[in-house]
Design a protein around this motif. Structure first.
Motif, PDB file in Angstrom:
ATOM      1  N   VAL A 139       0.860  -1.179   0.000  1.00 32.56           N
ATOM      2  CA  VAL A 139       0.000   0.000   0.000  1.00 32.56           C
ATOM      3  C   VAL A 139       0.898   1.232   0.000  1.00 32.56           C
ATOM      4  O   VAL A 139       1.664   1.452   0.944  1.00 32.56           O
ATOM      5  N   LEU A 140       0.815   2.019  -1.053  1.00 35.58           N
ATOM      6  CA  LEU A 140       1.663   3.193  -1.246  1.00 35.58           C
ATOM      7  C   LEU A 140       0.831   4.442  -0.981  1.00 35.58           C
ATOM      8  O   LEU A 140       0.043   4.868  -1.826  1.00 35.58           O
ATOM      9  N   THR A 141       0.991   5.006   0.210  1.00 35.61           N
ATOM     10  CA  THR A 141       0.177   6.157   0.607  1.00 35.61           C
ATOM     11  C   THR A 141       0.804   7.431   0.086  1.00 35.61           C
ATOM     12  O   THR A 141       1.982   7.702   0.317  1.00 35.61           O
ATOM     13  N   SER A 142       0.019   8.232  -0.630  1.00 36.99           N
ATOM     14  CA  SER A 142       0.558   9.455  -1.208  1.00 36.99           C
ATOM     15  C   SER A 142      -0.564  10.379  -1.623  1.00 36.99           C
ATOM     16  O   SER A 142      -1.609   9.935  -2.099  1.00 36.99           O
ATOM     17  N   ARG A 143      -0.351  11.681  -1.434  1.00 37.68           N
ATOM     18  CA  ARG A 143      -1.293  12.655  -1.986  1.00 37.68           C
ATOM     19  C   ARG A 143      -1.096  12.809  -3.477  1.00 37.68           C
ATOM     20  O   ARG A 143      -1.994  13.234  -4.187  1.00 37.68           O
ATOM     21  N   ARG A 144       0.099  12.486  -3.943  1.00 36.06           N
ATOM     22  CA  ARG A 144       0.397  12.577  -5.376  1.00 36.06           C
ATOM     23  C   ARG A 144       0.006  11.279  -6.053  1.00 36.06           C
ATOM     24  O   ARG A 144       0.453  10.207  -5.667  1.00 36.06           O
ATOM     25  N   PRO A 145      -0.847  11.339  -7.073  1.00 34.94           N
ATOM     26  CA  PRO A 145      -1.220  10.114  -7.778  1.00 34.94           C
ATOM     27  C   PRO A 145      -0.007   9.459  -8.431  1.00 34.94           C
ATOM     28  O   PRO A 145       0.779  10.124  -9.104  1.00 34.94           O
ATOM     29  N   TYR A 146       0.160   8.177  -8.199  1.00 39.69           N
ATOM     30  CA  TYR A 146       1.215   7.441  -8.878  1.00 39.69           C
ATOM     31  C   TYR A 146       0.789   7.178 -10.321  1.00 39.69           C
ATOM     32  O   TYR A 146      -0.392   7.120 -10.631  1.00 39.69           O
ATOM     33  N   SER A 147       1.766   6.995 -11.199  1.00 41.60           N
ATOM     34  CA  SER A 147       1.481   6.745 -12.604  1.00 41.60           C
ATOM     35  C   SER A 147       1.215   5.264 -12.834  1.00 41.60           C
ATOM     36  O   SER A 147       2.100   4.423 -12.610  1.00 41.60           O
ATOM     37  N   LEU A 148       0.007   4.950 -13.298  1.00 38.95           N
ATOM     38  CA  LEU A 148      -0.309   3.569 -13.646  1.00 38.95           C
ATOM     39  C   LEU A 148       0.311   3.206 -14.987  1.00 38.95           C
ATOM     40  O   LEU A 148       0.691   2.060 -15.203  1.00 38.95           O
ATOM     41  N   ALA A 149       0.426   4.180 -15.875  1.00 44.10           N
ATOM     42  CA  ALA A 149       1.030   3.925 -17.186  1.00 44.10           C
ATOM     43  C   ALA A 149       2.495   3.525 -17.040  1.00 44.10           C
ATOM     44  O   ALA A 149       2.993   2.684 -17.796  1.00 44.10           O
ATOM     45  N   ARG A 150       3.191   4.116 -16.070  1.00 40.85           N
ATOM     46  CA  ARG A 150       4.609   3.799 -15.856  1.00 40.85           C
ATOM     47  C   ARG A 150       4.789   2.692 -14.835  1.00 40.85           C
ATOM     48  O   ARG A 150       5.906   2.434 -14.372  1.00 40.85           O
ATOM     49  N   ARG A 151       3.699   2.054 -14.442  1.00 40.61           N
ATOM     50  CA  ARG A 151       3.707   0.913 -13.524  1.00 40.61           C
ATOM     51  C   ARG A 151       4.274   1.264 -12.146  1.00 40.61           C
ATOM     52  O   ARG A 151       4.862   0.417 -11.467  1.00 40.61           O
ATOM     53  N   GLU A 152       4.091   2.519 -11.741  1.00 35.94           N
ATOM     54  CA  GLU A 152       4.463   2.884 -10.379  1.00 35.94           C
ATOM     55  C   GLU A 152       3.520   2.212  -9.383  1.00 35.94           C
ATOM     56  O   GLU A 152       3.870   2.012  -8.224  1.00 35.94           O
ATOM     57  N   ALA A 153       2.322   1.884  -9.837  1.00 32.53           N
ATOM     58  CA  ALA A 153       1.346   1.140  -9.033  1.00 32.53           C
ATOM     59  C   ALA A 153       0.474   0.341  -9.986  1.00 32.53           C
ATOM     60  O   ALA A 153       0.400   0.634 -11.184  1.00 32.53           O
ATOM     61  N   ASP A 154      -0.188  -0.683  -9.435  1.00 35.03           N
ATOM     62  CA  ASP A 154      -1.088  -1.506 -10.250  1.00 35.03           C
ATOM     63  C   ASP A 154      -2.540  -1.042 -10.132  1.00 35.03           C
ATOM     64  O   ASP A 154      -3.302  -1.113 -11.094  1.00 35.03           O
ATOM     65  N   ILE A 155      -2.903  -0.614  -8.940  1.00 36.26           N
ATOM     66  CA  ILE A 155      -4.264  -0.154  -8.652  1.00 36.26           C
ATOM     67  C   ILE A 155      -4.141   1.163  -7.905  1.00 36.26           C
ATOM     68  O   ILE A 155      -3.235   1.341  -7.084  1.00 36.26           O
ATOM     69  N   ALA A 156      -5.047   2.089  -8.174  1.00 32.15           N
ATOM     70  CA  ALA A 156      -5.049   3.355  -7.448  1.00 32.15           C
ATOM     71  C   ALA A 156      -6.419   3.580  -6.822  1.00 32.15           C
ATOM     72  O   ALA A 156      -7.446   3.218  -7.391  1.00 32.15           O
ATOM     73  N   LEU A 157      -6.412   4.165  -5.623  1.00 30.48           N
ATOM     74  CA  LEU A 157      -7.643   4.564  -4.942  1.00 30.48           C
ATOM     75  C   LEU A 157      -7.561   6.063  -4.723  1.00 30.48           C
ATOM     76  O   LEU A 157      -6.784   6.536  -3.895  1.00 30.48           O
ATOM     77  N   VAL A 276     -14.710   7.220  -3.227  1.00 26.79           N
ATOM     78  CA  VAL A 276     -13.502   6.425  -3.443  1.00 26.79           C
ATOM     79  C   VAL A 276     -13.576   5.860  -4.857  1.00 26.79           C
ATOM     80  O   VAL A 276     -14.498   5.110  -5.198  1.00 26.79           O
ATOM     81  N   TRP A 277     -12.597   6.237  -5.676  1.00 27.19           N
ATOM     82  CA  TRP A 277     -12.525   5.788  -7.067  1.00 27.19           C
ATOM     83  C   TRP A 277     -11.387   4.791  -7.215  1.00 27.19           C
ATOM     84  O   TRP A 277     -10.255   5.072  -6.831  1.00 27.19           O
ATOM     85  N   MET A 278     -11.710   3.632  -7.758  1.00 27.21           N
ATOM     86  CA  MET A 278     -10.669   2.647  -8.052  1.00 27.21           C
ATOM     87  C   MET A 278     -10.268   2.803  -9.511  1.00 27.21           C
ATOM     88  O   MET A 278     -11.125   2.837 -10.405  1.00 27.21           O
ATOM     89  N   VAL A 279      -8.967   2.899  -9.743  1.00 26.39           N
ATOM     90  CA  VAL A 279      -8.448   3.177 -11.079  1.00 26.39           C
ATOM     91  C   VAL A 279      -7.449   2.078 -11.460  1.00 26.39           C
ATOM     92  O   VAL A 279      -6.565   1.728 -10.670  1.00 26.39           O
ATOM     93  N   LEU A 280      -7.626   1.540 -12.665  1.00 26.62           N
ATOM     94  CA  LEU A 280      -6.734   0.501 -13.178  1.00 26.62           C
ATOM     95  C   LEU A 280      -6.272   0.882 -14.572  1.00 26.62           C
ATOM     96  O   LEU A 280      -6.964   1.611 -15.296  1.00 26.62           O
ATOM     97  N   HIS A 281      -5.125   0.340 -14.962  1.00 21.36           N
ATOM     98  CA  HIS A 281      -4.749   0.431 -16.363  1.00 21.36           C
ATOM     99  C   HIS A 281      -5.583  -0.608 -17.112  1.00 21.36           C
ATOM    100  O   HIS A 281      -5.662  -1.765 -16.686  1.00 21.36           O
ATOM    101  N   PRO A 282      -6.236  -0.226 -18.215  1.00 18.44           N
ATOM    102  CA  PRO A 282      -7.134  -1.171 -18.883  1.00 18.44           C
ATOM    103  C   PRO A 282      -6.472  -2.465 -19.329  1.00 18.44           C
ATOM    104  O   PRO A 282      -7.128  -3.508 -19.404  1.00 18.44           O
ATOM    105  N   ALA A 283      -5.162  -2.414 -19.597  1.00 15.03           N
ATOM    106  CA  ALA A 283      -4.467  -3.620 -20.050  1.00 15.03           C
ATOM    107  C   ALA A 283      -4.346  -4.672 -18.957  1.00 15.03           C
ATOM    108  O   ALA A 283      -4.055  -5.831 -19.237  1.00 15.03           O
ATOM    109  N   LEU A 284      -4.571  -4.267 -17.696  1.00 16.73           N
ATOM    110  CA  LEU A 284      -4.434  -5.208 -16.576  1.00 16.73           C
ATOM    111  C   LEU A 284      -5.768  -5.730 -16.057  1.00 16.73           C
ATOM    112  O   LEU A 284      -5.789  -6.506 -15.111  1.00 16.73           O
ATOM    113  N   ARG A 285      -6.864  -5.336 -16.668  1.00 23.14           N
ATOM    114  CA  ARG A 285      -8.176  -5.776 -16.165  1.00 23.14           C
ATOM    115  C   ARG A 285      -8.351  -7.290 -16.235  1.00 23.14           C
ATOM    116  O   ARG A 285      -9.101  -7.871 -15.447  1.00 23.14           O
TER     117      ARG A 285
END
Length: 302
Positions: A139-157, A276-285
């Motif tokens: 779990v990567l806690t941050s006010r700054r959204p991590y980049s899903l395109a650059r694979r900094e995270a797999d899922i974002a909330l 609460v919005w769950m965000v995924l890269h579409p290629a990983l669905r």
């Protein structure tokens, strides 16, 4: 007459390692050598040496080092654009391998979450551990959204729906907030709390850098309520201050309800509801690893 046929010349340019190009990308994004070194998990001197070696191999400077940070040279900007294309292709290959890696859900899933969703996840995931065999959660806690395109995270909330980008977005729930105090503080100020004599009470809130924080704006609506006497830059700091008996503070309802040491004095402040919005890269669905964790997260916040 004999003619001497010359052999075609062979390029003497040395092989360029992709890992060295990643350093250039990190410098461009971080703006400084120190920030890039942190992103690459290297010491600043090591990163500097590797950049110098990359410039030697390519035969031209890539970065102008100035006291205020780093800027790309004209040649560096061209190489950077190619390096970012290589990075994007590498991530596409990794995502394809993830989806085609077999039916079993295994490996690590990295979840980037803003503060309260992060707290709730960490608090409740343990009770679902038996449903995650073979999976590790970061779990990567941050006010700054991590980049899903650059694979900094797999899922974002995130607490706001992203308006741009090729992303799969789903609203999975809503966090409610209330006004809490420690049990000891509540017992000592029970009469004032019951009469809502806010001027006789103390409060815990956010620091002066966040005057427009919704919780701070709501506290200002309480007649006579003084400014918070204890301030923090983050929500869990407010939580700790309230739990420690420094006054009343706005907390996520679920966070406050998880301990008997806190008492809710104002339940469900509707103005502070947070989606609460769950965000995924579409290629990983279609990745079983991601789908397993995403479904569990949706269940937690439902």
């Amino acid at each position: 007459m004999l003619c001497q046929i010359s052999k075609p010349s062979v390029s003497k340019m040395e092989h360029v390692d992709w890992d060295d190009l990643r350093i250039l990308v990190a410098i461009a994004r971080g703006g400084t050598m120190r920030a890039a070194a942190t992103a690459c998990d290297l010491s600043a001197p090591t990163l500097s040496r590797r950049l110098t070696e990359l410039e030697r191999k390519l035969g031209e400077p890539l970065v102008d080092r100035v006291p205020s940070g780093c800027t790309m040279t004209a040649f560096g900007a061209r190489v950077l654009a190619w390096a970012e294309q290589m990075e994007d292709l590498a991530h596409k290959i990794e995502r394809a391998a993830d989806v085609n890696g077999g039916a079993a859900a295994h490996g690590t899933v990295r979840i980037n979450a803003v503060e309260w969703p992060s707290y709730i996840l960490l608090k409740l995931l343990g009770s679902f551990q038996d449903r995650l065999p073979g999976l590790a959660i970061e779990v990567l806690t941050s006010r700054r959204p991590y980049s899903l395109a650059r694979r900094e995270a797999d899922i974002a909330l995130w607490s706001e729906c992203p308006e741009e980008g090729d992303l799969y977005v789903r609203r999975i729930g809503r966090i409610r907030f209330g006004l809490f105090g420690s049990r000891d503080y509540y017992l000592r100020h029970k009469a004032a709390i019951a009469k809502k004599e806010w001027d006789k009470l103390s409060f815990v809130g956010y620091d002066d850098r966040q005057p427009d924080h919704p919780a701070m704006q709501w506290l200002k609506t309480l007649p006579g309520a003084p400014a918070p006497s204890l301030r923090s830059s983050y929500g869990m700091g407010v939580f700790d201050g309230v739990l420690g008996g420094s006054g009343l503070g706005v907390l996520a309802q679920l966070a406050g309800d998880t301990t008997s040491d806190l008492v809710c004095v104002e339940k469900h402040i509707k103005a502070l509801d947070q989606d609460v919005w769950m965000v995924l890269h579409p290629a990983l669905r279609d990745s079983e690893r991601i789908r397993t964790v995403a479904n569990l997260i949706a269940e937690i916040f439902r």
